[in-house]
Design an enzyme around this catalytic site. Sequence first.
Site, mmCIF file in Angstrom:
data_model
loop_
_atom_site.group_PDB
_atom_site.id
_atom_site.type_symbol
_atom_site.label_atom_id
_atom_site.label_comp_id
_atom_site.label_asym_id
_atom_site.label_seq_id
_atom_site.Cartn_x
_atom_site.Cartn_y
_atom_site.Cartn_z
ATOM 1 N N ASP A 336 3.047 -39.099 -17.411
ATOM 2 C CA ASP A 336 4.250 -38.761 -18.162
ATOM 3 C C ASP A 336 4.125 -39.328 -19.561
ATOM 4 O O ASP A 336 3.353 -40.263 -19.799
ATOM 5 C CB ASP A 336 5.493 -39.360 -17.486
ATOM 6 C CG ASP A 336 5.919 -38.580 -16.253
ATOM 7 O OD1 ASP A 336 5.656 -37.371 -16.214
ATOM 8 O OD2 ASP A 336 6.498 -39.185 -15.343
ATOM 9 N N ASP A 644 8.618 -39.835 -11.703
ATOM 10 C CA ASP A 644 9.755 -40.750 -11.587
ATOM 11 C C ASP A 644 10.966 -40.128 -10.906
ATOM 12 O O ASP A 644 11.894 -40.833 -10.531
ATOM 13 C CB ASP A 644 10.165 -41.283 -12.966
ATOM 14 C CG ASP A 644 10.463 -40.160 -13.954
ATOM 15 O OD1 ASP A 644 10.522 -38.989 -13.533
ATOM 16 O OD2 ASP A 644 10.646 -40.461 -15.149
ATOM 17 N N ASP A 648 9.588 -35.176 -7.915
ATOM 18 C CA ASP A 648 8.181 -35.511 -8.155
ATOM 19 C C ASP A 648 7.481 -35.973 -6.876
ATOM 20 O O ASP A 648 6.275 -36.176 -6.870
ATOM 21 C CB ASP A 648 8.056 -36.625 -9.207
ATOM 22 C CG ASP A 648 8.351 -36.131 -10.611
ATOM 23 O OD1 ASP A 648 8.088 -34.949 -10.867
ATOM 24 O OD2 ASP A 648 8.848 -36.920 -11.431
ATOM 25 N N ASN A 744 -25.291 -68.514 10.264
ATOM 26 C CA ASN A 744 -24.294 -67.452 10.198
ATOM 27 C C ASN A 744 -23.002 -67.953 9.557
ATOM 28 O O ASN A 744 -22.374 -67.283 8.755
ATOM 29 C CB ASN A 744 -24.002 -66.934 11.615
ATOM 30 C CG ASN A 744 -23.662 -65.465 11.620
ATOM 31 O OD1 ASN A 744 -24.155 -64.713 10.802
ATOM 32 N ND2 ASN A 744 -22.800 -65.057 12.534
#
Length: 930
Positions: A336, A644, A648, A744
């Site tokens: 936007d 927003d 949307d 390990n």
Amino acid sequence: MNKPFSASAEQVAKELDTDLVKGLSSSEASLRLAKSGPNSLGEEKKVPLWKRFLQQFADAMVIILIAAAALSAYMAFKSGGGFEEWIDVIVILAIVILNAALGVYQEGKADQALAALKKMSSPKTKVIRDGKLIMTDSENIVPGDVIAIDAGDSISADMRLIESSSLKAEEASLTGESVAVEKNADLILPEDCGLGDRKNMLYMGTAVTYGRAKGVVVATARDTELGKIADRLTNIEDEQTPLQKSLNKLGKILAVVCIIVCVVVLLVDIFVQKLPWEDALMTAVSLAVAAIPEGLAAVVTIVLSIGMTKMAESNAIVKRLLAVETLGCVDVICSDKTGTLTQNQMTVKVLYDGEKKYDVGGGGYAPEGKITDESGKPAKIEGVLQTLIRAAVLCNDASIVHHGDSDYSCIGDPTEGSLTTLGMKAGMLREETSHKYPRETELPFDSDRKMMTTYHSGIEDNKWISYTKGAPDIVISRCSSILTSTGVEKMTPEKLAEIRETNHNYAIKAIRVLAFAYKEHGDGSKATFADEENMIFVGLIGMIDPARTEAKDAIAVCKEAGIRAVMITGDFKDSAVAISDNLEMRDPNHMDAYSGEELDKMSDEDLLEVVEKTSVYARVSPEHKVRIVNALKKNDHIASMTGDGVNDAMALKSADIGVAMGITGTDVSKNSADMILMDDNFATIVKAVEQGRIIYSNIRKFVGFLLSCNVGEILVIFLLSLVPKSLIPGIAAPLTAIQLLWLNLITDSFPALALGREKGEPGIMKLPPRSKNEPIINKSMMGHIALQSVGLFVSVAAAFIIALLSMNKGNTFFYAGVLADAASKGVHPIDIARTVAFATLICAELFRAFAARSERYSVFKLGLFSNKMMNIAVGVSLVMLIAVIYIPGVNSIFNNVALNPLAWLVILPLAILPFALSEISKLAKSGLHK
């Protein structure tokens, strides 16, 4: 309250002891909150600590290790040996328990990070308290609160509507009905009215899709309709991300390979090396478990969680771990304009009343600045100019809040906030003006009409007047007359052309323009969309939202990173192009700009071509956003889309990464998004993409590091077990079960987590985006793992064989004690050789951890000791290594013997070999790419 839908709003308010106008007082709200508790459905039922601890033992490899401990305990018991016979059992179980504790701790850290992010993104509600409209956390809402509701709001409690205007709500979460339901505050319904038919109610968990309203809260938390079915909603299991699934799959493949190697080593030790079957079995089983990177998935989870926390600190809240992975792949960012690429501090700068133009001074929401005519003299607020400003103040839902000194903020839409500030500069305070000309009804703004209309009384007796504001091209086209200094006149083609030219001249300067019109009605008229035809034009108001300076820099970073920035806005095309050029978004390959109207005339096939060369889309609707993102995805792009509004949501869900605005975004858009921008800033998206790349890069680093360590261990045990004793007398497995387990623990924990905290490599945002389908272990990493594994094998095998041959010849170079007394103390040449191999392997892996900090750059270019976490990890590991070799009693537990200090002259040079190979290979690769 029982059945509030069957009573009037006034009756409900009376029963709840609240004021429908002023709401509750702050003190009363606090008392009710203490009594009713927070407005929350509660956390998901947490797994008790003891159960989480036991769950760590559900892994197949851990079960094998426990079985090995049980077998060792059985043999110790059978032999009737002393404490030394039980050392293996104790150490194996201790390491199993330590690993389980570490797993619980890591999960707890991840849960804490996610909980913190959840708290940061907790929804807000507009509530009237003490007669003032404030924003508060939805958890603080109590029965009796009066709530203000707008399109896009998620409903945080059950409420009886007090007033409503064109209100629609989506109630699929409760009723399963996907179509929005019309609401009406004036209705009083029968007591047996079904949930889906209660049109005067709004319920927690639903969302307003259209209109505006006020409501009084009648139920919160577990007393709501949603609360009654909450148990069905809280038992959703988290899904593993694709990365975690692929890593788990990799672990299983490696487990199968290790089991095969285990069987081979077992057979060799029994039938070739003639070892006791008990020792052979323990070594083989321990090898299979020790060679598996059991903590790999846990390390990935905690690194992703740490990454999410870092993003949150940069104002980007990532809601799903999957989004962190995907961010590194993004090659198109659709953004936007308003508030994201610009500062979201709208300020009215120009006015046009159809005859004259005016300038407005000041900036932001502070009512500082004068309105002047074209000669620079203060303008008189009268006539058409007064009507224009009055329309701007009344056709408006935004309030300006003064926090002291020159600190002002806006509650509502920033564009409307600038109009409220304009009114303050002209002496028209919104509260006073709204009281003088009360709003009777309205037609709320929506993205299809691109207009908003409010109806007011008090201007003339027995008359209402409607004020309309909206997109200039649409409002102008619906005006048949114009207000002038001499009265209302018919709109002429010449005047229409002048208005449009003025609008165009403003727009090309990146000034956002709104047109205003009005229409007179009879008293008590019903609002209809027909009222937005044949209106009287009153003027244009232009405002500017300056581009963010950081957005321009972020777009430049995007171009270097192979990411295309695309502007998608509802603004006029000329204004959008002007802002995009100011930000240098467009380049020779992406110069096109299209409007929503042009997109409507375009087929989906044509759009596939258009999206490849377009950087600006103007006057678009949410439906256009969906088409654009779908076209990009069909062209194999990984697209991020911002949004927003309520509408949307579909575009956000369709995008690979949906990004909602944290400040201006609706709750619905936030719920649909993968990421929330708390500052609505485009630069934050770019930072999040960079962080996503860093996180993925770090995951590759420690995956490659761990796997090459494990493969190296397998090669050391497997290949040396095949060497016949006739060739090297006394040869046996180069490492014992306990030594393997210790290896390990050391190599799979501290250095791996340190690699996960590595800072971004230089130029990481200058690389092209990776393919979404690229496997984490690609050809490059396979070659790297093979090279490092061979390097580890050569280093350890050389150290082991040199030490064993030296001891066989009676050389005391490696042994710290008196060789003649060694046998009497139970020390044999194989014990010394194993200690040398043990020390070499640990040092080699710790040194190589520094080289693993980058796949492309020499560690000397990064700074050998620039990763403080790595320095601490390696330092602690080396201290622990010295402890298990030289501390009496401790070294015997791990089958180690104290080494002659001179032995390190052999160990350290050999341990550097894998590190050197890694650095040389990176140097060779960089030479080939030049």
